[in-house]
Design an enzyme around this catalytic site. Structure first.
Site, short mmCIF file in Angstrom:
data_model
loop_
_atom_site.label_atom_id
_atom_site.label_comp_id
_atom_site.label_asym_id
_atom_site.label_seq_id
_atom_site.Cartn_x
_atom_site.Cartn_y
_atom_site.Cartn_z
N TYR A 151 0.84 -1.20 0.00
CA TYR A 151 0.00 0.00 0.00
C TYR A 151 0.88 1.25 0.00
CZ TYR A 151 -3.15 3.51 2.07
OH TYR A 151 -3.87 4.66 2.34
N ALA A 152 1.85 1.28 0.91
CA ALA A 152 2.73 2.46 1.01
C ALA A 152 3.56 2.61 -0.26
CB ALA A 152 3.63 2.31 2.23
N PHE A 204 -13.12 -1.08 17.71
CA PHE A 204 -13.40 -0.88 19.14
C PHE A 204 -14.85 -0.42 19.35
CE2 PHE A 204 -8.68 -0.02 20.53
CZ PHE A 204 -8.38 -1.34 20.25
N ASP A 301 3.80 -3.64 11.06
CA ASP A 301 3.18 -2.46 11.67
C ASP A 301 4.20 -1.35 11.86
OD1 ASP A 301 1.23 -0.89 12.79
OD2 ASP A 301 0.76 -2.25 14.44
C1 UGA Z 1 -4.56 2.68 8.50
C2 UGA Z 1 -4.37 2.60 6.99
O1 UGA Z 1 -3.72 1.45 6.62
C3 UGA Z 1 -3.56 3.77 6.50
O2 UGA Z 1 -3.47 3.73 5.13
C4 UGA Z 1 -4.20 5.05 6.88
O3 UGA Z 1 -3.41 6.13 6.45
C5 UGA Z 1 -4.36 5.09 8.36
O4 UGA Z 1 -5.12 3.95 8.79
C6 UGA Z 1 -5.10 6.32 8.76
O5 UGA Z 1 -6.21 6.25 9.28
O6 UGA Z 1 -4.56 7.41 8.52
P1 UGA Z 1 -3.12 2.32 10.70
O7 UGA Z 1 -2.46 3.52 11.24
O8 UGA Z 1 -2.44 1.04 10.96
O9 UGA Z 1 -3.32 2.50 9.14
O10 UGA Z 1 -4.57 2.35 11.35
P2 UGA Z 1 -5.54 1.24 11.98
O11 UGA Z 1 -5.92 0.24 10.97
O12 UGA Z 1 -6.62 2.02 12.62
O13 UGA Z 1 -4.63 0.52 13.08
C7 UGA Z 1 -4.01 1.22 14.10
C8 UGA Z 1 -3.34 0.24 15.04
O14 UGA Z 1 -4.33 -0.43 15.79
C9 UGA Z 1 -2.50 -0.83 14.37
O15 UGA Z 1 -1.34 -1.03 15.10
C10 UGA Z 1 -3.38 -2.07 14.46
O16 UGA Z 1 -2.63 -3.25 14.52
C11 UGA Z 1 -4.11 -1.83 15.76
N1 UGA Z 1 -5.45 -2.46 15.90
C12 UGA Z 1 -6.36 -2.37 14.90
C13 UGA Z 1 -5.77 -3.09 17.10
O17 UGA Z 1 -4.94 -3.19 18.02
N2 UGA Z 1 -7.02 -3.63 17.25
C14 UGA Z 1 -7.97 -3.55 16.29
O18 UGA Z 1 -9.12 -4.05 16.50
C15 UGA Z 1 -7.64 -2.90 15.06
#
Ligand code: UGA
Length: 340
Positions: A151-152, A204, A301
């Site tokens: 993706y990135a 959540f 991650d």
């Molecule tokens: C996601 C998208 O992949 C990015 O492209 C986007 O830019 C970004 O969201 C954004 O909203 O700006 P990410 O930062 O990983 O990337 O966002 P989430 O999918 O919300 O995850 C955030 C963190 O929470 C991650 O470490 C994930 O492993 C964790 N997570 C996610 C949990 O611990 N529990 C969950 O139920 C879902």
């Protein structure tokens, strides 16, 4: 001025189009495969030309819409990490190939473009502790078999092509890197047993409403900097207005460095706000789960991702909403819907 928002029906798009539609000097059109969120946002007001379609099927239509516009805002993308690992080629098809068609059409007809990218281009943390700067931080990806980084990689190459075409004078452009926007209408609420899928807030939120467990991927110690969608939209408006001036040919982080929180901290905060908004304590427990179990093989991650927001701040951007306000506003939307 005629503005075409590609992907105006999504979370960010619906908020942005709503804001743009308040400017009487702008004639705003939105193209997306689903406009429910935008229709909900606009309510009775209307005033936006809504065009339903799927870019993969209706590319010709998109090209002619671009031809008839002055400015294109391109938000079309898949943005859900489970897809990056389960279906990496779909991610490349939409986030790179289809987006390149948009950029090529802008080139051909000299149409200015605001290209949405992602904070994800900064990649894994790898011990980096500084805030990520648009013009100084290295863009790093992981090994090829860590499929998440496809993706990135797609976003980064697209950014480079937009910059190269803009650099040779095809159009005015700015590139926006959003940092974890949060607010009403984000993603969708996943059903019980759905892993991966939408972003953490939605997981959540759905778990709290159904009194299910909140899953902390790899322990939940990883950090994110959350940006309230209302602040984000104001930041994006500053970039749009400055396209011919200070933001001409700029890459811009739209992110609030003051709202950093671990995922575990976010879970605790959401449980607390849930109790406040519903008047009953949350019965959801917090369970740890591995990234591979939650998202699938190939998941990787970023441990920490702080935006350097100085470019936008020096142009007058002042984020107003702290993390608690942002989360409460977004949760209030879902809890209000339940009560309605
Ligand atoms: C996601 C998208 O992949 C990015 O492209 C986007 O830019 C970004 O969201 C954004 O909203 O700006 P990410 O930062 O990983 O990337 O966002 P989430 O999918 O919300 O995850 C955030 C963190 O929470 C991650 O470490 C994930 O492993 C964790 N997570 C996610 C949990 O611990 N529990 C969950 O139920 C879902």
């Amino acid at each position: 001025m005629k503005i075409l928002v590609l992907g105006g029906g999504g979370f960010v798009g619906s908020h942005l189009v709503e804001r743009l539609s308040q400017d009487p000097d702008l004639k705003v059109s939105s193209f997306d495969s689903n406009h429910e969120k935008l229709v909900e946002a606009l309510g009775e007001r209307g005033g936006v030309s809504i065009i339903d379609g799927d870019i993969a099927v209706d590319l010709g239509k998109v090209q002619s819409l671009i031809r008839g516009s002055d400015l294109v805002i391109d938000l079309i993308a898949h943005a859900n990490p489970s897809l990056y690992v389960s279906n990496p080629l779909d991610v490349v098809d939409l986030n790179f190939h289809m987006n390149l068609e948009i950029v090529d059409a802008c080139s051909k007809w000299c149409k200015d473009i605001v290209q949405f990218s992602s904070c994800e281009v900064y990649g894994p943390t790898l011990g980096r502790t500084e805030a990520f700067s648009e013009d100084h931080s290295a863009l790093i990806t992981g090994p090829v078999l860590e499929t998440r980084w496809i993706y990135a990689s797609a976003k980064q190459l697209l950014e480079r092509i937009v910059a190269a075409k803009g650099g040779r004078g095809d159009f005015l452009y700015a590139i926006i890197r959003p940092f974890n926007f949060i607010g009403p209408r984000i993603d969708y609420l996943p059903r019980e047993g759905d892993m991966g899928g939408p972003r953490v807030f939605s997981h959540f939120m759905a778990a709290l409403l159904a009194e299910r467990a909140l899953y902390l991927v790899n322990g939940g110690l990883q950090m994110r900097s959350y940006t309230d969608i209302r602040d984000a939209v104001e930041g994006i408006m500053i970039v749009i207005r400055g396209l011919g001036g200070r933001f001409r040919g700029q890459v811009v982080n739209v992110g609030n460095p003051g709202n950093e929180m671990s995922i575990k901290g976010l879970a605790l905060l959401m449980k607390e706000i849930y109790a406040e908004l519903t008047g009953k304590p949350s019965r959801s427990e917090m369970l740890e789960i591995s990234g591979e179990q939650f998202y699938g093989k190939g998941y990787a991650d970023c441990d920490r991702r702080i935006p350097d927001a100085s470019k936008l701040v020096s142009a007058g951007w002042e984020p107003k909403y702290g993390l608690r306000d942002a989360v409460k506003n977004a949760m209030g939307y879902y809890i209000g819907k339940l009560k309605a």
